[in-house]
Structures are given as structure tokens and as C-alpha cells.
Design a protein around this motif. Structure first.
Motif, PDB file in Angstrom:
ATOM      1  N   ARG B 122      -3.630   8.261  -6.035  1.00  0.00           N
ATOM      2  CA  ARG B 122      -2.455   7.778  -5.327  1.00  0.00           C
ATOM      3  C   ARG B 122      -3.228   6.760  -4.135  1.00  0.00           C
ATOM      4  N   PHE B 123      -2.652   5.505  -3.835  1.00  0.00           N
ATOM      5  CA  PHE B 123      -2.919   4.809  -2.726  1.00  0.00           C
ATOM      6  C   PHE B 123      -2.267   5.464  -1.530  1.00  0.00           C
ATOM      7  N   VAL B 124      -3.058   5.559  -0.376  1.00  0.00           N
ATOM      8  CA  VAL B 124      -2.477   6.127   0.790  1.00  0.00           C
ATOM      9  C   VAL B 124      -2.895   5.644   2.087  1.00  0.00           C
ATOM     10  N   ALA B 156       2.993  -1.754  -2.030  1.00  0.00           N
ATOM     11  CA  ALA B 156       4.184  -0.800  -1.512  1.00  0.00           C
ATOM     12  C   ALA B 156       4.466   0.284  -1.939  1.00  0.00           C
ATOM     13  N   SER B 157       3.904   0.942  -3.303  1.00  0.00           N
ATOM     14  CA  SER B 157       3.763   2.121  -3.730  1.00  0.00           C
ATOM     15  C   SER B 157       2.984   3.009  -2.841  1.00  0.00           C
ATOM     16  N   ALA B 158       2.143   2.434  -1.988  1.00  0.00           N
ATOM     17  CA  ALA B 158       1.320   3.542  -1.269  1.00  0.00           C
ATOM     18  C   ALA B 158       1.961   4.630  -0.661  1.00  0.00           C
ATOM     19  N   GLU B 159       1.372   5.642  -0.670  1.00  0.00           N
ATOM     20  CA  GLU B 159       2.226   6.711   0.369  1.00  0.00           C
ATOM     21  C   GLU B 159       1.509   6.621   1.886  1.00  0.00           C
ATOM     22  N   PHE B 179      10.002   5.138   3.071  1.00  0.00           N
ATOM     23  CA  PHE B 179       9.359   4.272   3.511  1.00  0.00           C
ATOM     24  C   PHE B 179      10.511   3.094   4.078  1.00  0.00           C
ATOM     25  N   ALA B 180      11.432   2.763   3.304  1.00  0.00           N
ATOM     26  CA  ALA B 180      12.308   1.876   3.509  1.00  0.00           C
ATOM     27  C   ALA B 180      13.096   2.140   4.827  1.00  0.00           C
TER      28      ALA B 180
END
Lengths: 280, 207
Positions: B122-124, B156-159, B179-180
Motif C-alpha cells: 500500500r502507498f501511505v 489518490a489511492s494512497a491511504e 478521503f473524499a
């Protein structure tokens, strides 16, 4: 203080026999009064010894004269009952053997069932362990692939950050998603064998009214030498061993004390014998 | 490793002010300050915590870039360094960005986020805290991520997550909220901040 003995009813007609305790007391007192410290006293003691032996033989003869008819009567009664008791004993023994045999068979069947169930369970464990090992191998392979893709995604992302390349960033996301999606293919596990534990339970012995059947632990010596060695130094086991002193004395006599036996000493003991007086 | 600074964003460290194309824009921290009430906290303690936070952020940044000289690190920060490295070792977090300045041209705000990297697959984006983790951290990280996405710095998919470092422990707080929605709430706070700037005097704003 001389001991007073009750005279049994069977001796009421035997006046001579009734005098035996008193006579014996007399000779005991005579023996107690002796102190042998010279040859004359030794000779006198030998004389008294012969009297005592003669008296003992006489009393023994009286006893036998009285008890012989009793023994004979008892023998006849015993003979009378021997046959029916033996037959009943045989009958009891037969049935007990049959019942015990049946129980042994039941226990044997249970043991066989248990062994079979345990073998099946062991086989299942082996199969499950093999499946688990295969699963671990697949997991490791999947992890390696995940690590590879993750490193690739990180490099792509770093490049995207450094260059501001939106396409590279999308590619990094795709690569990372592919890394997250890597899963080890599940290994098919062997089917669970039905309740092997239940089969291993020993059934209760069958019941018959008024009869109890149980098992007892017993022991049988298979190797006497090994058993003796095992008992050495263990008092609780040594207590089980019993020395046959009669046979040990025979061995001492046969070897004239010349044998060398650890833990045993051979010694000589004077034995005095006396002939009874004749004609009394 | 990139310490990113966009060419059209200027940061005045003395005034802690961001300028976008010559126009001053509020920072994420300034926007969220109106939602926190620190008036009941001892001001000296608050200042000490702020300074400590600055030092710890600097320590983390230098360590990420491999430039930390541990001999020059004050003894009171060594426990924090141990916990930071323990976090890296235990979670295998790999930083890709540290202390990265970002801005959002659409809404007009800027800020500097602490860390962005990978945690497993995951990207965080991670905000480092040395004190309490305030509830506004969800809005804070959403604002940073929104700006990072717009500037092509992070996907944008990052947590999002907060990392609380203490002298003898650390705790990692994944942010689970949307996030939104969090970004929408931040934008609302940003508008409120702008209204206050337009309509209240300095004294009124600080009251």
C-alpha cells in the motif's frame, strides 16, 4: 511363671496326655538351670538331653495316637467333599475362563480398532503436514513475487515523484495493485477422517448380574538375571525378592563353605544330636 | 529521494508563510487551528511541545535521507529515534518522500507533509506526531494528500495514517475515514478560515 493351658475336650479321657504341659515345664526349667562349665556338667547335660528327647518322642506319640483317628476322620470327610468341590471348582474355572476370554477378545478388538484409528490419524497428519508444507512453499513463492512487484512499484513511484510523470504514477499504482493481488494458490487439504478419537475409546467390559469382571495388572519375570540386576540398590524392589535360605544352606553344605558368593557369608554352626533312651 | 519544492510555491520559514504566485495562502495547520482549542493548555508547555515536534520532524527527515549525525542529537531525542527506527523495522515502512511541500491551486492552500511511502503493498501518507493525535488529523492528511495528488506527488489511492512517537513506544494509527469526505470537510474549514480572515479583526479571530 508356667503357662496354664486349657485342656481340650478331646483330651479329657487321656490323663497321661493332660500331664504333658507340666512335664514339659519341668524339663524346660531343668534346661534353664544348666550352666555347662566343665566336662561333668557337659556329660550330665547330655544325659538330661536324652531324657528330654525321650520325653518329647513319648508326648509326640501320645499326640499322634489321639490325632490319628481325627486325621483319618477328616481325611474321609475331605475325600467325600473333594469330588463335588473339584467339579464345582472346574465349573467356576471354566466359566471364568470363558468370560475372561470373551473380555480379552473385546479388549483386543478395541485395541485393534484403536490402532487402526491411530494409524489413519497418523496418515492424515502426514498428509496434512505435507499439504501445509506445500502451502508454506506456495506462500513463500507468492511473498517473493509480492516483494518483487512491490520493489518495482516503489521504483516506479519514486520515478513518478521525481519526474512528475502521471503515467508513471498510474503504472506504479497498477504494479502495486498487482503485488497486493498476488495470492498463493490454496493447496487442497486431505479430507478429515471421521472421528478417529471416538474409535480409540475402549468399550466398557460386558456385565452379567452378580458377576464382576475387571482387569488386574500382573507381572511375569522374563529374564531373572536382568530382574536381579534391576532390583539391586532399590529397596522397594529388593523386598520383592525372597532368599530361599533352605536351598542356600544346602548349597553351603554341598560346597563346604568354599564357594565365593558376593553378599553371602558361609559359616559353620555346631549341631548337637541326642539319641532317645531305649526301653522307656 | 526527492525533497520536493514546487517552483511556484515559496515558503517563508521566518513567518511560516506560504506564497503561491506571490499571493499568501493559508497553511493546512493554520486552517485547522480554528478547530482546535488550546486556550486551556499551559502556553509554556504548548511552546515546548511545538519545539520538540519541530526537532523530531527534522530528526526523522534527516534520518530518512541518511543525513542524521546521531552524535549531534540531543539526549532527550534518542528515545524518539529508537522508536522511529523500531517502527521502520517492525512495519517495513519505506519512505519515498519526507517533509514535502505541496499546494492546491484550486482551493488555495499549502502545507508540508511529513512522510509518504509504502507499507507492504500500500502507498501511505503519514503524519508524525510527538504528542497527542488530534481528531483533525483526518482532515490534515486529507488536505496533504489532496494537494499531493493534484501536484502529481502521490496517488489518490494512497491511504493515510498518523504515527505517534514517544520516547519509549510508538503507535501507528491508520485513518479509515473517507478521503473524499475528509477533504470536503477540510475545504469547508478552509472557507470558514477565509471568511474569518475577511470579516474578523485579528483580536476577534484570536478570542
Amino acid at each position: 511363671m508356667p503357662e496354664t493351658l486349657d485342656i481340650p475336650a478331646e483330651l479329657r479321657e487321656h490323663a497321661q496326655a493332660q500331664a504333658a504341659p507340666e512335664q514339659a515345664q519341668h524339663w524346660l526349667q531343668v534346661a534353664q538351670s544348666y550352666q555347662i562349665d566343665d566336662d561333668d556338667m557337659f556329660a550330665a547335660a547330655g544325659d538330661e538331653l536324652r531324657n528330654i528327647v525321650t520325653m518329647a518322642r513319648d508326648i509326640e506319640a501320645q499326640r499322634k495316637a489321639i490325632t490319628a483317628p481325627m486325621d483319618e476322620a477328616k481325611r474321609r470327610v475331605m475325600d467325600f467333599f473333594r469330588v463335588p468341590l473339584e467339579r464345582l471348582g472346574q465349573a467356576e474355572s471354566l466359566l471364568k475362563q470363558s468370560m475372561a476370554g470373551y473380555q480379552r477378545l473385546q479388549l483386543q478388538r478395541a485395541a485393534e480398532a484403536r490402532a487402526k484409528a491411530e494409524a489413519a490419524a497418523a496418515e492424515q497428519r502426514r498428509a496434512q503436514e505435507a499439504a501445509a508444507a506445500e502451502q508454506r512453499a506456495r506462500e513463500a513463492e507468492a511473498q517473493a513475487e509480492r516483494d518483487r512487484l512491490q520493489a518495482e512499484a516503489e521504483a516506479q513511484m519514486q520515478k513518478a515523484i521525481d519526474t512528475g510523470d502521471a503515467q508513471a504514477m498510474a503504472q506504479a499504482e497498477q504494479t502495486m495493485a498487482a503485488a497486493a493481488a498476488v495470492q498463493a494458490a490454496p493447496v487442497e487439504h486431505p479430507a478429515q477422517i471421521e472421528a478417529p478419537v471416538a474409535a480409540a475409546v475402549v468399550p466398557l467390559p460386558p456385565r452379567a448380574a452378580g458377576v464382576s469382571v475387571r482387569t488386574v495388572w500382573k507381572a511375569r519375570v522374563l529374564d531373572k538375571s536382568a530382574f536381579i540386576r534391576a532390583a539391586a540398590g532399590r529397596p522397594e524392589i529388593e523386598a520383592i525378592l525372597e532368599v530361599d535360605e533352605g536351598r542356600l544352606n544346602q548349597f553351603a553344605k554341598a560346597t563346604a563353605g568354599k564357594a565365593n558368593l558376593a553378599g553371602v557369608t558361609f559359616y559353620e554352626e555346631p549341631v548337637v544330636s541326642a539319641r532317645r533312651r531305649t526301653g522307656s | 529521494m526527492l525533497k520536493a519544492a514546487d517552483p511556484i510555491l515559496r515558503f517563508d520559514p521566518e513567518a511560516h508563510a506560504y506564497y503561491l504566485g506571490g499571493r499568501r495562502v493559508p497553511s493546512v495547520t493554520q486552517v485547522l487551528a480554528q478547530l482546535e482549542d488550546w486556550s486551556k493548555v499551559d502556553q509554556v508547555a504548548l511552546e515546548l511541545a511545538r519545539v520538540r515536534g519541530q526537532h523530531i520532524h527534522r530528526m526523522v527527515e534527516l534520518d530518512v535521507h541518511g543525513n542524521l549525525d546521531e552524535d549531534t542529537l540531543a539526549p532527550e531525542y534518542r528515545g524518539y529515534l529508537r522508536q522511529w527506527r523500531r517502527f521502520l523495522a517492525e512495519t517495513r515502512f519505506k519512505p519515498l518522500l519526507a517533509e514535502c511541500q505541496v499546494f492546491d491551486e484550486r482551493y488555495g492552500y499549502a502545507g508540508t507533509f511529513d512522510l509518504a511511502g509504502t507499507l507492504g503493498t500500500r502507498f501511505v501518507l503519514v503524519d508524525v506526531k510527538s504528542g497527542l493525535v488530534p481528531r483533525t488529523v483526518a482532515l490534515q492528511t486529507a488536505a496533504y494528500l489532496g494537494a499531493a495528488v493534484q501536484r502529481g506527488k502521490f496517488p489518490a489511492s494512497a491511504e493515510r495514517a498518523a504515527l505517534r512517537l514517544h520516547e519509549d513506544t510508538y503507535r501507528f494509527f491508520p485513518i479509515e475515514s473517507s478521503f473524499a469526505l475528509d477533504l470536503g470537510d477540510f475545504v469547508a474549514a478552509l472557507r470558514l478560515h477565509a471568511w474569518r480572515e475577511r470579516n474578523l479583526t485579528t483580536g476577534e479571530r484570536n478570542a
